[in-house]
Design a protein around this motif. Structure first.
Motif, PDB file in Angstrom:
ATOM      1  N   ALA A  92      56.265   1.160 -12.125  1.00 57.21           N
ATOM      2  CA  ALA A  92      57.432   1.965 -11.752  1.00 57.21           C
ATOM      3  C   ALA A  92      58.709   1.141 -11.634  1.00 57.21           C
ATOM      4  N   CYS A  93      58.586  -0.166 -11.561  1.00 58.13           N
ATOM      5  CA  CYS A  93      59.781  -1.017 -11.503  1.00 58.13           C
ATOM      6  C   CYS A  93      60.682  -0.670 -12.688  1.00 58.13           C
ATOM      7  N   PRO A  94      61.965  -0.438 -12.456  1.00 54.09           N
ATOM      8  CA  PRO A  94      62.816   0.070 -13.542  1.00 54.09           C
ATOM      9  C   PRO A  94      63.121  -0.923 -14.652  1.00 54.09           C
ATOM     10  N   VAL A  95      62.798  -2.193 -14.442  1.00 55.43           N
ATOM     11  CA  VAL A  95      63.058  -3.212 -15.467  1.00 55.43           C
ATOM     12  C   VAL A  95      61.745  -3.899 -15.839  1.00 55.43           C
ATOM     13  N   PRO A  96      61.708  -4.589 -16.984  1.00 54.75           N
ATOM     14  CA  PRO A  96      60.474  -5.257 -17.399  1.00 54.75           C
ATOM     15  C   PRO A  96      59.987  -6.284 -16.378  1.00 54.75           C
ATOM     16  N   VAL A  97      58.675  -6.283 -16.148  1.00 53.50           N
ATOM     17  CA  VAL A  97      58.027  -7.266 -15.282  1.00 53.50           C
ATOM     18  C   VAL A  97      57.158  -8.154 -16.161  1.00 53.50           C
ATOM     19  N   ILE A  98      57.375  -9.457 -16.086  1.00 50.57           N
ATOM     20  CA  ILE A  98      56.685 -10.419 -16.946  1.00 50.57           C
ATOM     21  C   ILE A  98      55.781 -11.296 -16.095  1.00 50.57           C
ATOM     22  N   VAL A 134      71.018  -0.440 -19.934  1.00 47.23           N
ATOM     23  CA  VAL A 134      70.695   0.985 -19.814  1.00 47.23           C
ATOM     24  C   VAL A 134      69.579   1.363 -20.781  1.00 47.23           C
ATOM     25  N   ALA A 135      69.583   0.794 -21.980  1.00 44.28           N
ATOM     26  CA  ALA A 135      68.537   1.101 -22.951  1.00 44.28           C
ATOM     27  C   ALA A 135      67.180   0.591 -22.475  1.00 44.28           C
ATOM     28  N   VAL A 136      67.147  -0.601 -21.892  1.00 45.64           N
ATOM     29  CA  VAL A 136      65.884  -1.161 -21.412  1.00 45.64           C
ATOM     30  C   VAL A 136      65.313  -0.316 -20.282  1.00 45.64           C
ATOM     31  N   ARG A 137      66.165   0.093 -19.349  1.00 42.73           N
ATOM     32  CA  ARG A 137      65.697   0.908 -18.231  1.00 42.73           C
ATOM     33  C   ARG A 137      65.230   2.290 -18.706  1.00 42.73           C
ATOM     34  N   ILE A 138      66.029   2.924 -19.545  1.00 44.38           N
ATOM     35  CA  ILE A 138      65.636   4.226 -20.094  1.00 44.38           C
ATOM     36  C   ILE A 138      64.327   4.089 -20.862  1.00 44.38           C
ATOM     37  N   GLY A 139      64.233   3.029 -21.655  1.00 47.67           N
ATOM     38  CA  GLY A 139      63.065   2.844 -22.508  1.00 47.67           C
ATOM     39  C   GLY A 139      61.782   2.605 -21.738  1.00 47.67           C
ATOM     40  N   MET A 143      66.132  10.110 -26.120  1.00 46.21           N
ATOM     41  CA  MET A 143      66.912   9.385 -27.117  1.00 46.21           C
ATOM     42  C   MET A 143      68.311   9.974 -27.252  1.00 46.21           C
ATOM     43  N   THR A 144      68.419  11.302 -27.098  1.00 47.55           N
ATOM     44  CA  THR A 144      69.731  11.948 -27.107  1.00 47.55           C
ATOM     45  C   THR A 144      70.580  11.443 -25.956  1.00 47.55           C
ATOM     46  N   GLU A 145      69.970  11.392 -24.768  1.00 47.33           N
ATOM     47  CA  GLU A 145      70.670  10.867 -23.590  1.00 47.33           C
ATOM     48  C   GLU A 145      71.134   9.432 -23.827  1.00 47.33           C
ATOM     49  N   ASN A 146      70.255   8.624 -24.411  1.00 56.88           N
ATOM     50  CA  ASN A 146      70.563   7.225 -24.699  1.00 56.88           C
ATOM     51  C   ASN A 146      71.721   7.115 -25.704  1.00 56.88           C
ATOM     52  N   MET A 147      71.729   8.002 -26.715  1.00 60.71           N
ATOM     53  CA  MET A 147      72.771   7.968 -27.743  1.00 60.71           C
ATOM     54  C   MET A 147      74.167   8.198 -27.162  1.00 60.71           C
ATOM     55  N   LEU A 148      74.253   8.893 -26.040  1.00 58.66           N
ATOM     56  CA  LEU A 148      75.543   9.236 -25.458  1.00 58.66           C
ATOM     57  C   LEU A 148      76.101   8.146 -24.551  1.00 58.66           C
ATOM     58  N   THR A 149      75.388   7.032 -24.428  1.00 62.37           N
ATOM     59  CA  THR A 149      75.857   5.946 -23.559  1.00 62.37           C
ATOM     60  C   THR A 149      76.903   5.084 -24.274  1.00 62.37           C
TER      61      THR A 149
END
Length: 263
Positions: A99-105, A208-213, A236-242
């Motif tokens: 659930a962490c909004p960013v990548p966890v490595i 924003v793309a990483v978090r959305i993705g 993807m539509t939401e992402n396109m509008l950023t």
């Protein structure tokens, strides 16, 4: 570097990258109740950290993580309520990684066994030292690693996961990358460089793309195919509008590096 309660998880922030380091080296970073709580606190805090770009999960000492603290568990022999709460608590930590909004490595060295292997499987990405080894070894003491199996079977083909679960045998880092448990295996002395390189690559992308993705990826996994595509089209539509997409496309057409702002 700051410390969590009792220093069980060391916390280091470098710009927008957070490193959480398991800190029970003399116990091979076995996950006690307090360590699980300390991890949960840190991962929960990530949800509201708008500036965060990536999290690295590392460990001190000779092992990445030896799983649950068996000595602590034995002091509650026969207490079903305690065991259920413990495994539920551990499951919450694993879900918090997802659930962490960013990548966890995961930065893996030494051994990652049982719930320690579960930790690796629950992270979005994993880089392992060549000498690292992985096992879900509860079966060796009469305990099938049921909760680690949840994460393991979401990363590793079923037959490979089942063999690990019913034999308790270690697999090498090379085998782990072949089965998909980890992304990269590097010489031991190149582990930090490899992790930093992966982090830098991610941080260079649109925040924003990483978090959305990441959110989209996990949410669609259990959807029927048609529903997944419908959901993905909306995302993807939401992402396109950023603003970042406009900047990224302009930069591509102008043959220059994009200047992402996370908007």
């Amino acid at each position: 570097m700051s410390h969590s309660p009792d220093d069980l998880v060391l916390v280091e922030r470098h710009q927008d990258v957070l490193t959480l380091t398991l800190n029970r080296p003399d116990q091979f970073n076995a996950m006690s109740e307090d360590m699980l709580d300390a991890l949960q606190v840190q991962l929960d805090a990530c949800r509201d950290d708008a500036a965060l770009r990536a999290v690295v999960l590392a460990a001190r000492g000779r092992a990445f993580c030896a799983g649950h603290d068996l000595k602590q568990m034995r002091t509650h022999e026969g207490d079903a309520d305690y065991y259920r709460e413990l495994f539920t608590r551990c499951g919450r930590v694993m879900q918090a990684l997802v659930a962490c909004p960013v990548p966890v490595i995961a930065r893996v060295h030494g051994t990652a066994t049982a719930a320690g292997c579960q930790l690796v499987a629950s992270c979005d990405l994993a880089v392992a030292a060549d000498s690292a080894r992985f096992a879900v070894s509860g079966i060796n003491v009469g305990l099938f690693c049921s909760t680690p199996a949840v994460a393991l079977t979401r990363n590793v083909p079923l037959k490979n996961a089942f063999e690990m679960l019913v034999t308790g045998q270690f697999i090498s880092a090379a085998r782990a990358v072949d089965t998909g448990l980890v992304n990269h295996v590097v010489p031991d002395d190149q582990l930090d460089v490899a992790v930093a390189g992966l982090v830098d690559t991610i941080v260079a992308k649109s925040p924003v793309a990483v978090r959305i993705g990441k959110a989209m990826l996990y949410r669609q996994l259990n959807m029927p195919l048609s529903q997944a595509y419908e959901y993905a089209a909306g995302v993807m539509t939401e992402n396109m509008l950023t603003d970042d997409v406009s900047e990224g496309i302009d930069a591509f057409m102008q043959k220059r590096a994009p200047r992402f702002t996370g908007k």
